[in-house]
Design a protein around this motif. Structure first.
Motif, PDB file in Angstrom:
ATOM      1  N   UNK A 136      15.281  -1.704   2.025  1.00 14.56           N
ATOM      2  CA  UNK A 136      14.562  -2.287   0.893  1.00 14.56           C
ATOM      3  C   UNK A 136      13.204  -1.609   0.801  1.00 14.56           C
ATOM      4  N   UNK A 137      12.943  -0.965  -0.354  1.00 13.63           N
ATOM      5  CA  UNK A 137      11.690  -0.235  -0.530  1.00 13.63           C
ATOM      6  C   UNK A 137      11.437  -0.051  -2.017  1.00 13.63           C
ATOM      7  N   UNK A 197      16.011  -1.346  -4.381  1.00 11.90           N
ATOM      8  CA  UNK A 197      14.659  -1.110  -4.854  1.00 11.90           C
ATOM      9  C   UNK A 197      14.001  -2.440  -5.184  1.00 11.90           C
ATOM     10  N   UNK A 198      12.927  -2.759  -4.472  1.00  7.69           N
ATOM     11  CA  UNK A 198      12.251  -4.036  -4.665  1.00  7.69           C
ATOM     12  C   UNK A 198      10.842  -3.947  -4.104  1.00  7.69           C
ATOM     13  N   UNK A 199      10.000  -4.826  -4.597  1.00  8.04           N
ATOM     14  CA  UNK A 199       8.633  -4.950  -4.087  1.00  8.04           C
ATOM     15  C   UNK A 199       8.676  -5.752  -2.790  1.00  8.04           C
ATOM     16  N   UNK A 200       8.094  -5.200  -1.747  1.00  8.99           N
ATOM     17  CA  UNK A 200       8.157  -5.863  -0.449  1.00  8.99           C
ATOM     18  C   UNK A 200       7.328  -7.139  -0.392  1.00  8.99           C
ATOM     19  N   UNK A 201       6.444  -7.329  -1.347  1.00  8.23           N
ATOM     20  CA  UNK A 201       5.693  -8.575  -1.392  1.00  8.23           C
ATOM     21  C   UNK A 201       6.514  -9.719  -1.989  1.00  8.23           C
ATOM     22  N   UNK A 202       7.619  -9.384  -2.668  1.00  6.03           N
ATOM     23  CA  UNK A 202       8.488 -10.401  -3.273  1.00  6.03           C
ATOM     24  C   UNK A 202       9.935  -9.977  -2.997  1.00  6.03           C
ATOM     25  N   UNK A 230       0.848  -1.188   0.000  1.00  6.64           N
ATOM     26  CA  UNK A 230       0.000   0.000   0.000  1.00  6.64           C
ATOM     27  C   UNK A 230       0.887   1.242   0.000  1.00  6.64           C
ATOM     28  N   UNK A 231       1.211   1.717  -1.206  1.00  4.25           N
ATOM     29  CA  UNK A 231       2.073   2.887  -1.319  1.00  4.25           C
ATOM     30  C   UNK A 231       1.352   4.166  -0.879  1.00  4.25           C
ATOM     31  N   UNK A 270      18.611  -5.356   7.781  1.00  4.16           N
ATOM     32  CA  UNK A 270      17.766  -4.966   6.649  1.00  4.16           C
ATOM     33  C   UNK A 270      16.495  -4.327   7.179  1.00  4.16           C
ATOM     34  N   UNK A 271      16.194  -3.133   6.684  1.00  8.07           N
ATOM     35  CA  UNK A 271      14.943  -2.455   7.001  1.00  8.07           C
ATOM     36  C   UNK A 271      13.999  -2.608   5.821  1.00  8.07           C
ATOM     37  N   UNK A 272      12.798  -3.085   6.084  1.00  9.09           N
ATOM     38  CA  UNK A 272      11.800  -3.293   5.045  1.00  9.09           C
ATOM     39  C   UNK A 272      10.794  -2.150   5.091  1.00  9.09           C
ATOM     40  N   UNK A 273      10.824  -1.310   4.060  1.00 11.30           N
ATOM     41  CA  UNK A 273       9.904  -0.189   3.999  1.00 11.30           C
ATOM     42  C   UNK A 273      10.399   1.014   4.782  1.00 11.30           C
ATOM     43  N   UNK A 274       9.928   2.175   4.366  1.00 15.16           N
ATOM     44  CA  UNK A 274      10.308   3.422   5.036  1.00 15.16           C
ATOM     45  C   UNK A 274       9.075   4.311   5.117  1.00 15.16           C
TER      46      UNK A 274
END
Length: 286
Positions: A64-65, A82-87, A2-3, A42-46
């Motif tokens: 990773x965001x 840069x990556x999709x957090x769902x994958x 959910x961006x 590793x931090x997922x999302x910001x």
């Protein structure tokens, strides 16, 4: 992912009421990360305009965001993927610590994301998760406002539900805490005496209710450790066959069944020595 909700949080944290929540969250995360060690974090999302990783002692830090401003001065020294957090494009058992600031609230399937994080972590690795308490007084007030549609329709995860998910995946909860109660203003020395007393009373009530499972802090922080059960080595004892214990129950082993029982055998052997029963074989008296 959910961006829209993530962009809303970055802008909302810059406002005066939400900045107090951000300050509380930063205190909790720094306390959780400063005692965790390893090679990679590793931090997922910001979802915040500041970095929570400054107090971490881990040397290699990665964010990773989907989208990130590489010129942001608060994220100096942090690598960006840069990556999709769902994958997630992270190898199995390659990360020591995973930090998830409101990441589960951004994910389409929070439990699927937790399973990906579980595959990323090394044995005995740690995961640090922060989120909004759906029953926090300030969160309830902000969600009731009509202009906060993103916060009102957000899928907030309760701490108890999150602990159940982690226990199913085989994690040990090492530390969990809620931020102090904050409803209508920041408690501090600049407040009038009556207001200051009111917030002191709320904090005391929150501490009392937390002992019976009720928490009204707006932000929670949880630290869990990945548990990997190793086989227990027992040495040479595991080679012992189970049928060897039969001898201890009074049943003679196969090679000794041709011999006579104890007392009668001793009597017969004495008589043989007197040459009264010479027909007995020598094996009987061995």
């Amino acid at each position: 992912m959910n961006q829209g909700f993530q962009s809303f949080l970055k802008q909302w944290y810059t406002t005066q009421p939400a900045s107090n929540l951000l300050r509380q969250e930063k205190v909790l995360t720094e306390k959780a990360l400063q005692n965790l060690f390893g090679y990679f974090l590793i931090q997922l999302g910001n979802a915040a305009p500041i970095s929570f990783l400054n107090e971490s002692r881990i040397k290699h830090k990665v964010l990773v965001d989907d989208a990130f401003d590489t010129k942001d001065p608060s994220f100096v020294g942090i690598k960006y993927v840069k990556a999709d957090l769902d994958f997630l494009p992270i190898a199995n058992e390659s990360t020591d610590v995973v930090f998830m600031p409101h990441t589960l609230e951004l994910a389409e399937d929070p439990y699927l994301l937790l399973r990906q994080v579980d595959s990323m972590l090394v044995p005995q690795g740690h995961v640090v998760i922060t989120g909004f308490n759906p029953y926090g007084c300030a969160v309830l007030r902000f969600r009731a406002q009509s202009r906060n549609k993103w916060l009102r329709h957000a899928h907030l995860v309760r701490l108890r539900r999150l602990k159940e998910w982690l226990e199913v995946l085989g994690y040990d909860i090492k530390w969990q805490v809620h931020a102090p109660v904050y409803c209508f203003g920041k408690p501090g020395s600049e407040q009038p005496g009556l207001v200051m007393w009111f917030f002191k009373a709320l904090e005391w009530c929150e501490k009392v209710l937390s002992k019976v499972g009720f928490d009204f802090g707006n932000i929670y922080c949880l630290v869990a450790q990945k548990r990997v059960d190793a086989p227990k080595l027992v040495g040479k004892r595991w080679h012992t066959p189970n049928w060897m214990s039969i001898a201890a129950k009074g049943v003679m082993p196969m090679q000794n069944r041709s011999r006579l029982p104890g007392f009668f055998q001793r009597v017969v052997c004495r008589l043989r020595r007197l040459k009264l029963f010479s027909f007995l074989t020598k094996k009987t008296c061995d």
